[in-house]
Design an enzyme around this catalytic site. Sequence first.
Site, PDB file in Angstrom:
ATOM      1  N   HIS A  13       4.477   9.887   0.034  1.00 27.04           N
ATOM      2  CA  HIS A  13       3.588   9.649  -1.099  1.00 27.04           C
ATOM      3  C   HIS A  13       2.129   9.754  -0.656  1.00 27.04           C
ATOM      4  O   HIS A  13       1.808   9.912   0.519  1.00 27.04           O
ATOM      5  CB  HIS A  13       3.869   8.291  -1.767  1.00 27.04           C
ATOM      6  N   CYS A  32      -2.912   4.984   3.142  1.00 27.44           N
ATOM      7  CA  CYS A  32      -2.005   5.567   2.148  1.00 27.44           C
ATOM      8  C   CYS A  32      -2.688   6.646   1.308  1.00 27.44           C
ATOM      9  O   CYS A  32      -2.055   7.279   0.475  1.00 27.44           O
ATOM     10  CB  CYS A  32      -1.415   4.480   1.250  1.00 27.44           C
ATOM     11  N   HIS A  40       7.216   6.520   4.076  1.00 30.42           N
ATOM     12  CA  HIS A  40       7.617   5.138   4.355  1.00 30.42           C
ATOM     13  C   HIS A  40       9.141   5.069   4.332  1.00 30.42           C
ATOM     14  O   HIS A  40       9.790   5.831   3.616  1.00 30.42           O
ATOM     15  CB  HIS A  40       7.098   4.179   3.280  1.00 30.42           C
ATOM     16  N   ASP A  78      15.154   9.879  -2.231  1.00 24.75           N
ATOM     17  CA  ASP A  78      15.345   9.954  -0.786  1.00 24.75           C
ATOM     18  C   ASP A  78      14.931  11.325  -0.234  1.00 24.75           C
ATOM     19  O   ASP A  78      15.362  12.359  -0.753  1.00 24.75           O
ATOM     20  CB  ASP A  78      16.812   9.677  -0.445  1.00 24.75           C
ATOM     21  N   GLU A 125       7.975  -1.774   1.170  1.00 24.98           N
ATOM     22  CA  GLU A 125       7.386  -0.526   1.669  1.00 24.98           C
ATOM     23  C   GLU A 125       7.312  -0.568   3.195  1.00 24.98           C
ATOM     24  O   GLU A 125       7.537   0.422   3.882  1.00 24.98           O
ATOM     25  CB  GLU A 125       5.989  -0.321   1.081  1.00 24.98           C
TER      26      GLU A 125
HETATM   27 NI    NI Z   1       1.760   4.691   2.070  1.00 22.87          NI
END
Ligand code: NI
Length: 135
Positions: A13, A32, A40, A78, A125
């Site tokens: 992400h 991030c 992650h 996934d 996460e």
């Molecule tokens: Ni992240």
Amino acid sequence: MYLTRRETFNAAHRLFRPEYTDEQNFEIFGKCSNPNWHGHNYTLYVTVKGDVNPKTGMVVNLKTLSKIIKELVIEKVDHKNLNTEVDFMKGKMASTEMICLAIWDVLERPIREMGAQLHCVRLEETENNFVEFFG
Ligand code: NI
């Protein structure tokens, strides 16, 4: 009785707002916000609530619950990019909070149709950061 099924997935992400510069995004979202994505290893806990069926001794059939979670969530996320490849994340910020809310929306009805009630979606996460949603 509360019954929890644990599943894991890994996904890529990026947290960012397109109208901000990379520097501004880094300021808000930290690592991030990396423009080249990152991944992650997520851990998902789905807790359902219901009475124990006296005939089966179970709240719900765990095999069926696991199948629903795998088909509706895990197989879609996934090894995928949460920003670009996941239908239920389209147009949403790929934050742990938003993923958790989206997973709730996906699972709430199928679990009700199994005769139980979705009680909590917990999404980790990292081992230090997780969210929980109770509807
Ligand atoms: Ni992240």
